[in-house]
Design a protein around this motif. Structure first.
Motif, PDB file in Angstrom:
ATOM      1  N   PHE A  17      53.590  33.667  48.102  1.00  0.00           N
ATOM      2  CA  PHE A  17      51.880  34.794  48.161  1.00  0.00           C
ATOM      3  C   PHE A  17      52.606  36.277  47.674  1.00  0.00           C
ATOM      4  O   PHE A  17      52.190  36.841  46.954  1.00  0.00           O
ATOM      5  CB  PHE A  17      51.071  34.983  48.874  1.00  0.00           C
ATOM      6  N   TRP A  18      53.490  36.896  48.771  1.00  0.00           N
ATOM      7  CA  TRP A  18      53.673  37.782  48.758  1.00  0.00           C
ATOM      8  C   TRP A  18      54.437  38.505  48.108  1.00  0.00           C
ATOM      9  O   TRP A  18      54.927  39.636  47.948  1.00  0.00           O
ATOM     10  CB  TRP A  18      54.329  37.836  50.578  1.00  0.00           C
ATOM     11  N   SER A  19      55.298  37.486  47.158  1.00  0.00           N
ATOM     12  CA  SER A  19      55.940  37.358  46.706  1.00  0.00           C
ATOM     13  C   SER A  19      55.432  38.128  44.865  1.00  0.00           C
ATOM     14  O   SER A  19      55.716  38.843  44.557  1.00  0.00           O
ATOM     15  CB  SER A  19      57.420  36.635  45.905  1.00  0.00           C
ATOM     16  N   LEU A  20      54.403  37.294  45.148  1.00  0.00           N
ATOM     17  CA  LEU A  20      53.445  37.515  44.118  1.00  0.00           C
ATOM     18  C   LEU A  20      52.800  39.234  44.453  1.00  0.00           C
ATOM     19  O   LEU A  20      52.540  40.121  43.353  1.00  0.00           O
ATOM     20  CB  LEU A  20      52.129  36.558  43.806  1.00  0.00           C
TER      21      LEU A  20
ATOM     22  N   ILE B  58      42.923  50.013  34.843  1.00  0.00           N
ATOM     23  CA  ILE B  58      44.101  49.672  35.520  1.00  0.00           C
ATOM     24  C   ILE B  58      44.015  49.427  37.060  1.00  0.00           C
ATOM     25  O   ILE B  58      43.583  48.252  37.299  1.00  0.00           O
ATOM     26  CB  ILE B  58      45.169  50.322  34.842  1.00  0.00           C
ATOM     27  N   PRO B  59      43.433  50.853  37.273  1.00  0.00           N
ATOM     28  CA  PRO B  59      43.530  50.109  39.397  1.00  0.00           C
ATOM     29  C   PRO B  59      42.521  49.116  39.466  1.00  0.00           C
ATOM     30  O   PRO B  59      43.027  47.618  39.743  1.00  0.00           O
ATOM     31  CB  PRO B  59      42.346  51.252  39.279  1.00  0.00           C
ATOM     32  N   LEU B  60      41.178  48.801  39.149  1.00  0.00           N
ATOM     33  CA  LEU B  60      40.336  47.687  39.426  1.00  0.00           C
ATOM     34  C   LEU B  60      40.969  46.406  38.745  1.00  0.00           C
ATOM     35  O   LEU B  60      40.329  45.257  39.602  1.00  0.00           O
ATOM     36  CB  LEU B  60      38.763  47.932  38.359  1.00  0.00           C
ATOM     37  N   THR B  61      41.700  46.301  37.824  1.00  0.00           N
ATOM     38  CA  THR B  61      41.886  45.150  36.764  1.00  0.00           C
ATOM     39  C   THR B  61      43.163  45.056  37.857  1.00  0.00           C
ATOM     40  O   THR B  61      43.386  43.020  38.474  1.00  0.00           O
ATOM     41  CB  THR B  61      42.540  45.285  35.474  1.00  0.00           C
ATOM     42  N   ALA B  62      43.601  45.680  38.247  1.00  0.00           N
ATOM     43  CA  ALA B  62      45.179  45.315  39.925  1.00  0.00           C
ATOM     44  C   ALA B  62      44.367  44.701  40.575  1.00  0.00           C
ATOM     45  O   ALA B  62      45.191  44.086  40.698  1.00  0.00           O
ATOM     46  CB  ALA B  62      45.943  46.389  39.861  1.00  0.00           C
ATOM     47  N   VAL B  63      43.542  45.591  40.823  1.00  0.00           N
ATOM     48  CA  VAL B  63      42.724  44.766  42.280  1.00  0.00           C
ATOM     49  C   VAL B  63      42.359  43.257  41.964  1.00  0.00           C
ATOM     50  O   VAL B  63      41.930  42.094  42.986  1.00  0.00           O
ATOM     51  CB  VAL B  63      41.182  45.639  42.807  1.00  0.00           C
ATOM     52  N   ASN B  64      41.922  42.919  40.399  1.00  0.00           N
ATOM     53  CA  ASN B  64      41.047  41.657  40.208  1.00  0.00           C
ATOM     54  C   ASN B  64      41.997  40.840  40.476  1.00  0.00           C
ATOM     55  O   ASN B  64      41.980  39.363  40.629  1.00  0.00           O
ATOM     56  CB  ASN B  64      40.288  41.862  38.648  1.00  0.00           C
ATOM     57  N   THR B  65      43.674  41.113  39.501  1.00  0.00           N
ATOM     58  CA  THR B  65      44.600  40.397  39.221  1.00  0.00           C
ATOM     59  C   THR B  65      44.536  39.794  41.344  1.00  0.00           C
ATOM     60  O   THR B  65      45.304  38.289  41.265  1.00  0.00           O
ATOM     61  CB  THR B  65      45.592  41.146  38.790  1.00  0.00           C
ATOM     62  N   PHE B  66      45.143  40.747  41.767  1.00  0.00           N
ATOM     63  CA  PHE B  66      45.399  40.605  43.192  1.00  0.00           C
ATOM     64  C   PHE B  66      43.915  39.057  43.810  1.00  0.00           C
ATOM     65  O   PHE B  66      44.786  38.358  44.387  1.00  0.00           O
ATOM     66  CB  PHE B  66      45.473  41.657  44.793  1.00  0.00           C
ATOM     67  N   ILE B  67      43.659  39.514  43.578  1.00  0.00           N
ATOM     68  CA  ILE B  67      41.814  39.009  43.481  1.00  0.00           C
ATOM     69  C   ILE B  67      42.571  36.979  43.501  1.00  0.00           C
ATOM     70  O   ILE B  67      42.117  36.124  44.118  1.00  0.00           O
ATOM     71  CB  ILE B  67      40.800  38.866  42.984  1.00  0.00           C
ATOM     72  N   LEU B  68      42.564  37.104  42.069  1.00  0.00           N
ATOM     73  CA  LEU B  68      43.238  35.481  41.300  1.00  0.00           C
ATOM     74  C   LEU B  68      44.392  34.819  42.023  1.00  0.00           C
ATOM     75  O   LEU B  68      44.182  33.927  42.561  1.00  0.00           O
ATOM     76  CB  LEU B  68      43.576  35.759  40.221  1.00  0.00           C
ATOM     77  N   ILE B  69      45.380  36.303  42.861  1.00  0.00           N
ATOM     78  CA  ILE B  69      46.495  35.501  42.997  1.00  0.00           C
ATOM     79  C   ILE B  69      46.523  35.131  44.375  1.00  0.00           C
ATOM     80  O   ILE B  69      46.845  33.757  45.208  1.00  0.00           O
ATOM     81  CB  ILE B  69      47.553  36.767  43.736  1.00  0.00           C
TER      82      ILE B  69
END
Lengths: 94, 193
Positions: A17-20, B58-69
């Motif tokens: 998780f932290w790596s991602l 891009i910032p909004l989608t970066a947050v969205n990417t983090f949410i999916l992770i």
């Protein structure tokens, strides 16, 4: 319990998780650097492949699966790469 | 009693898992075809292709990417819980994943509304066609994943899942992580490159 099963019980999910998370931040930084476009694109593709690899290997447990699963995953990818390269080559020739 | 080892086929792998991976292989071909088309179209229209950061948030989608992770991490912890016989951990993991998946879709809808309001639509440019086709199909997959996880979450209150029986969770997890993996690629090629 076999060795494989023993490892499978304890993948380091927090580490993945932290790596991602860190790789995503690195991607955004890399996308905004003033270096040559080719260098930035190559860096971004490598980072994305690293992230995709982490998800497939650890979250999807591909690392702990049998060889047949690797064949199932990589064969369609290979076909897609061949298709894209051929279409690009056709465009370049035309 | 049926356990995880009941479904081991002649080649030594779980037939249900094998079927799921074959399905995912078809999904890989589906998205590879779309991404391959995007690459070909982009190379063919380099002179008119906009810099993505001038059009997209891009910032909004970066947050969205983090949410999916985060959602993938929550689901994998839920699976780990049921493998240790801890059903409440599974339910918490599933609920978190469902909520994060729904949040991802909500942010995507917000992004679509803003883009369409600014005149960037599926028919406004070749980039618009590619963007909405790729993210739209991905969003549909996220929606299907959320529905699937809701079903698994409901089933988790019955006797279906235990320390010895968790295939249903594992299959839903494989699909969800695949959707996460596809987004990782899409985020890079659509938004950053």
């Amino acid at each position: 319990m076999s060795d494989v099963e023993a490892v499978r019980k304890r993948p380091n999910y927090a580490g993945v998780f932290w790596s991602l998370f860190i790789l995503t931040i690195l991607e955004i930084i890399a996308a905004n650097t003033p270096f040559a476009k080719v260098l930035v694109v190559v860096t971004l593709v490598i980072l994305a492949l690293m992230k995709a690899g982490l998800v497939a290997l650890y979250y999807m447990h591909l690392k702990f699966e049998k060889y047949v699963f690797y064949v199932i995953v990589f064969f369609p990818l290979l076909l897609a790469v061949i298709l894209t390269v051929l279409v690009l080559a056709d465009k370049a020739i035309a | 009693m049926e356990t995880e080892s009941t479904h081991i086929g002649s080649i030594g792998v779980d037939t249900r898992k094998l079927g799921m991976w074959v399905f995912l292989a078809s999904e890989i071909m589906f998205f590879s075809g779309l991404i391959g088309s995007y690459i070909v179209l982009r190379f063919a229209n380099l002179e008119v292709w906009p810099v993505p950061s001038t059009v997209l948030n891009i910032p909004l989608t970066a947050v969205n990417t983090f949410i999916l992770i985060c959602s993938s991490a929550a689901l994998v912890l839920g699976l780990s819980s049921i493998q240790r016989g801890y059903k409440e951990g599974l339910q918490v993991g599933l609920l978190l994943t469902i909520l994060l998946g729904t949040l991802f879709l909500s942010i995507q809808v917000k992004e679509y509304r803003e883009l369409i309001h600014d005149g960037f639509t599926i028919s406004s440019s070749i980039f618009g066609s590619c963007f909405f086709t790729l993210t739209g199909f991905h969003g549909a997959h996220v929606f299907a994943g959320v529905v699937w996880l809701i079903v698994v979450f409901a089933l988790s209150f019955g006797p279906r899942f235990s320390r010895d029986q968790y295939c249903g969770v594992e299959m839903a997890g494989l699909y969800w992580h695949f959707v996460d993996l596809v987004w990782i690629i899409l985020f890079t090629i659509l938004y950053l490159i």
